[in-house]
Design a protein around this motif. Structure first.
Motif, mmCIF file in Angstrom:
data_model
loop_
_atom_site.group_PDB
_atom_site.id
_atom_site.type_symbol
_atom_site.label_atom_id
_atom_site.label_comp_id
_atom_site.label_asym_id
_atom_site.label_seq_id
_atom_site.Cartn_x
_atom_site.Cartn_y
_atom_site.Cartn_z
ATOM 1 N N GLN A 98 -1.911 -12.005 3.315
ATOM 2 C CA GLN A 98 -0.761 -12.917 3.263
ATOM 3 C C GLN A 98 0.293 -12.541 4.301
ATOM 4 O OE1 GLN A 98 2.523 -11.960 1.638
ATOM 5 N NE2 GLN A 98 3.308 -13.888 2.469
ATOM 6 N N LYS A 99 0.556 -11.245 4.440
ATOM 7 C CA LYS A 99 1.636 -10.796 5.330
ATOM 8 C C LYS A 99 1.336 -11.034 6.802
ATOM 9 C CE LYS A 99 3.524 -7.499 2.049
ATOM 10 N NZ LYS A 99 3.714 -6.104 1.603
ATOM 11 N N ILE A 100 0.052 -11.048 7.170
ATOM 12 C CA ILE A 100 -0.283 -11.308 8.577
ATOM 13 C C ILE A 100 -0.540 -12.789 8.828
ATOM 14 C CG2 ILE A 100 -1.173 -8.969 8.907
ATOM 15 C CD1 ILE A 100 -4.016 -10.140 8.836
ATOM 16 N N GLY A 101 -0.446 -13.610 7.776
ATOM 17 C CA GLY A 101 -0.587 -15.056 7.950
ATOM 18 C C GLY A 101 -2.014 -15.537 8.027
ATOM 19 N N MET A 102 -2.931 -14.816 7.400
ATOM 20 C CA MET A 102 -4.339 -15.205 7.402
ATOM 21 C C MET A 102 -4.588 -16.188 6.261
ATOM 22 S SD MET A 102 -7.593 -12.633 7.026
ATOM 23 C CE MET A 102 -9.235 -13.229 6.610
ATOM 24 N N LYS A 103 -4.983 -17.411 6.600
ATOM 25 C CA LYS A 103 -5.073 -18.491 5.621
ATOM 26 C C LYS A 103 -6.489 -18.743 5.102
ATOM 27 C CE LYS A 103 -0.687 -19.635 6.154
ATOM 28 N NZ LYS A 103 0.307 -19.376 5.082
ATOM 29 N N LYS A 104 -7.492 -18.103 5.697
ATOM 30 C CA LYS A 104 -8.876 -18.356 5.287
ATOM 31 C C LYS A 104 -9.598 -17.026 5.123
ATOM 32 C CE LYS A 104 -10.518 -18.858 10.071
ATOM 33 N NZ LYS A 104 -11.367 -17.644 10.099
ATOM 34 N N GLY A 105 -10.868 -17.100 4.791
ATOM 35 C CA GLY A 105 -11.652 -15.884 4.659
ATOM 36 C C GLY A 105 -11.394 -15.174 3.343
ATOM 37 N N PHE A 106 -11.681 -13.877 3.301
ATOM 38 C CA PHE A 106 -11.554 -13.111 2.062
ATOM 39 C C PHE A 106 -11.053 -11.708 2.364
ATOM 40 C CE2 PHE A 106 -15.846 -12.834 3.718
ATOM 41 C CZ PHE A 106 -16.190 -11.479 3.608
ATOM 42 N N ALA A 107 -10.564 -11.056 1.306
ATOM 43 C CA ALA A 107 -9.991 -9.720 1.454
ATOM 44 C C ALA A 107 -10.246 -8.924 0.187
ATOM 45 C CB ALA A 107 -8.488 -9.813 1.724
ATOM 46 N N PHE A 108 -10.524 -7.626 0.343
ATOM 47 C CA PHE A 108 -10.726 -6.773 -0.824
ATOM 48 C C PHE A 108 -10.456 -5.316 -0.460
ATOM 49 C CE2 PHE A 108 -14.836 -7.153 1.281
ATOM 50 C CZ PHE A 108 -15.368 -5.869 1.257
ATOM 51 N N ASP A 109 -10.209 -4.500 -1.501
ATOM 52 C CA ASP A 109 -9.955 -3.077 -1.331
ATOM 53 C C ASP A 109 -11.236 -2.268 -1.535
ATOM 54 O OD1 ASP A 109 -7.304 -3.805 -1.092
ATOM 55 O OD2 ASP A 109 -6.639 -2.810 -2.943
ATOM 56 N N VAL A 110 -11.283 -1.120 -0.874
ATOM 57 C CA VAL A 110 -12.329 -0.121 -1.084
ATOM 58 C C VAL A 110 -11.628 1.176 -1.463
ATOM 59 C CG1 VAL A 110 -14.038 1.329 0.082
ATOM 60 C CG2 VAL A 110 -14.041 -1.130 0.466
ATOM 61 N N GLN A 111 -12.109 1.842 -2.516
ATOM 62 C CA GLN A 111 -11.472 3.061 -2.985
ATOM 63 C C GLN A 111 -12.471 4.208 -2.948
ATOM 64 O OE1 GLN A 111 -10.609 5.815 -4.422
ATOM 65 N NE2 GLN A 111 -9.424 5.493 -6.264
ATOM 66 N N ALA A 112 -12.375 5.047 -1.941
ATOM 67 C CA ALA A 112 -13.178 6.269 -1.851
ATOM 68 C C ALA A 112 -12.301 7.416 -1.377
ATOM 69 C CB ALA A 112 -14.379 6.074 -0.930
ATOM 70 N N VAL A 113 -11.020 7.331 -1.706
ATOM 71 C CA VAL A 113 -10.006 8.336 -1.389
ATOM 72 C C VAL A 113 -10.041 8.629 0.116
ATOM 73 C CG1 VAL A 113 -8.851 10.396 -2.294
ATOM 74 C CG2 VAL A 113 -10.518 9.202 -3.701
ATOM 75 N N CYS A 114 -10.118 9.894 0.518
ATOM 76 C CA CYS A 114 -10.029 10.228 1.944
ATOM 77 C C CYS A 114 -11.224 9.727 2.747
ATOM 78 C CB CYS A 114 -9.881 11.735 2.123
ATOM 79 S SG CYS A 114 -8.385 12.415 1.370
ATOM 80 N N ALA A 115 -12.341 9.465 2.066
ATOM 81 C CA ALA A 115 -13.509 8.906 2.742
ATOM 82 C C ALA A 115 -13.461 7.387 2.795
ATOM 83 C CB ALA A 115 -14.787 9.359 2.039
ATOM 84 N N HIS A 279 0.825 14.198 11.412
ATOM 85 C CA HIS A 279 0.733 13.218 10.329
ATOM 86 C C HIS A 279 0.417 13.830 8.975
ATOM 87 C CE1 HIS A 279 -0.796 10.479 13.818
ATOM 88 N NE2 HIS A 279 0.498 10.625 13.847
ATOM 89 N N GLY A 280 -0.083 15.081 8.949
ATOM 90 C CA GLY A 280 -0.600 15.614 7.702
ATOM 91 C C GLY A 280 -1.843 14.844 7.294
ATOM 92 N N ASN A 281 -2.210 14.977 6.032
ATOM 93 C CA ASN A 281 -3.378 14.278 5.498
ATOM 94 C C ASN A 281 -2.924 12.915 4.991
ATOM 95 O OD1 ASN A 281 -5.545 13.307 3.995
ATOM 96 N ND2 ASN A 281 -6.001 15.260 3.032
ATOM 97 N N THR A 282 -3.295 11.866 5.694
ATOM 98 C CA THR A 282 -2.945 10.499 5.277
ATOM 99 C C THR A 282 -4.118 9.804 4.594
ATOM 100 O OG1 THR A 282 -3.478 9.685 7.498
ATOM 101 C CG2 THR A 282 -1.162 10.188 7.039
ATOM 102 N N SER A 283 -5.038 10.589 4.062
ATOM 103 C CA SER A 283 -6.170 10.080 3.281
ATOM 104 C C SER A 283 -6.928 9.001 4.053
ATOM 105 C CB SER A 283 -5.678 9.582 1.915
ATOM 106 O OG SER A 283 -6.764 9.278 1.058
ATOM 107 N N ALA A 284 -7.114 7.828 3.479
ATOM 108 C CA ALA A 284 -7.927 6.788 4.115
ATOM 109 C C ALA A 284 -7.338 6.285 5.430
ATOM 110 C CB ALA A 284 -8.122 5.616 3.158
ATOM 111 N N ALA A 285 -6.084 6.582 5.693
ATOM 112 C CA ALA A 285 -5.454 6.144 6.946
ATOM 113 C C ALA A 285 -5.724 7.095 8.102
ATOM 114 C CB ALA A 285 -3.948 5.993 6.747
#
Length: 324
Positions: A98-115, A279-285
């Motif tokens: 929503q914040k980047i103005g993407m009006k189509k397609g799909f989006a989802f999260d992946v949770q594997a911590v630092c990996a 940066h230290g450890n920014t995990s998935a970033a």
């Protein structure tokens, strides 16, 4: 001809607040020298009050799209790797959408911590190879400062906040390791090691966000062994070896882990992108941040062979071999 997922753009974002090691000296029994000696970390960034994970991710997403010469309208999907989503639901990926103005397609999260970013890259690669998406924005974003116990000196000095992103696009290659794009992936997890790195809260347990808990010595031992193993496995899948690697772009958790893993892979530190000091450890970033910084420094260039590898809570670990 072979379909490949090729990196077209990369970008990152760091919150404005810089937290040097010296800031912890007034709060807990530690010192700048102690932190630097044991981790290599000198400073990290913390998100401002009201600044969310999706805010950070959206900034990085815009930077990656700009680098790719694309707009949100060009995307088919957004995958966000994070362990610190804004809300229990919906996914923070949809908030970035929503914040980047993407009006189509799909989006989802992946949770594997630092990996998480490695897992997200592998998922994006699969979407592209299967024909379900042509262009995928892969984001890693975290606000780990929100789950730190600032009385625990063994963990609170290690982590920071930030975001990085890459844009992947389908392209045809020859089917050889000379192709640009993702050449191989390797993903692993072992739930028997949960107690080594976890957060002591959650929706169906305490009803709170909780705090990060870690058995550092045990995580270190597993990290060095498993990171070198997964990198070699992915290289073998691609028909390559450590001698072919131009850059290792590792999860930025601890300089000693990074150095030990590079040594096991027989890759000199001169061919390792290191950003943990800033940066230290920014995990998935941490990996997309390092990719973006490495490109900006002039280290990573088109045609370079990269290995990214990471390990996080779960334990979960994996690697991606790609040609830039």
């Amino acid at each position: 001809m072979t379909l490949r997922a090729v990196v077209r753009g990369v970008g990152h974002y760091l919150p404005a607040r810089v937290v040097p090691n010296s800031e912890f000296e007034t709060r807990i029994d530690t010192s700048d020298e102690w932190i630097k000696t044991r981790t290599g970390i000198e400073r990290r960034h913390f998100a401002a009050e009201g600044e969310t994970t999706s805010d950070l991710g959206a900034h990085a997403a815009r930077a990656a799209l700009s680098d790719a010469g694309m707009t949100a309208d060009d995307l088919d999907a957004v995958i966000l790797a994070t362990s610190t989503a804004d809300l229990t639901f919906p996914s923070a990926a949809t908030m970035i959408q929503q914040k980047i103005g993407m009006k189509k397609g799909f989006a989802f999260d992946v949770q594997a911590v630092c990996a998480g970013f490695v897992f997200a890259l592998a998922n994006a690669n699969a979407l592209i190879l299967s024909g379900q998406a042509r262009r995928v924005l892969v984001v890693g974003a975290e606000t780990f400062s929100r789950i730190l116990d600032f009385e625990d000196r063994s963990t609170c000095v290690l982590f920071g906040d930030g975001a990085g992103a890459v844009v992947l696009e389908a392209a045809t290659g020859t089917g050889t390791s000379a192709d640009r794009g993702i050449l191989a992936t390797d993903l692993n997890s072992d739930g028997t090691h949960r107690e080594l790195l976890y957060v002591d809260g959650g929706v169906s347990t305490t009803g709170t966000a909780g705090h990060l808990r870690m058995q550092g010595n045990q995580v270190f031992r597993h990290a060095v062994e498993k990171l070198a193993q997964t990198a070699h496995t992915a290289l073998d899948k691609a028909g390559l070896s450590s001698a072919d690697v131009d850059w290792i772009v590792p999860h930025q958790a601890n300089l000693r882990i990074i150095s030990a893993t590079a040594s096991r892979m027989q890759v000199p530190m001169e061919r390792v992108v290191v950003t943990v000091q800033d940066h230290g450890n920014t995990s998935a970033a941490s990996i997309p941040l390092a990719l973006s910084v490495g490109k900006a420094r002039g280290q990573i260039k088109e045609g370079d062979l990269l290995v990214t590898e990471a390990i996080g809570g779960g334990l979960s670990w994996g690697s991606v071999v790609l040609r830039w």
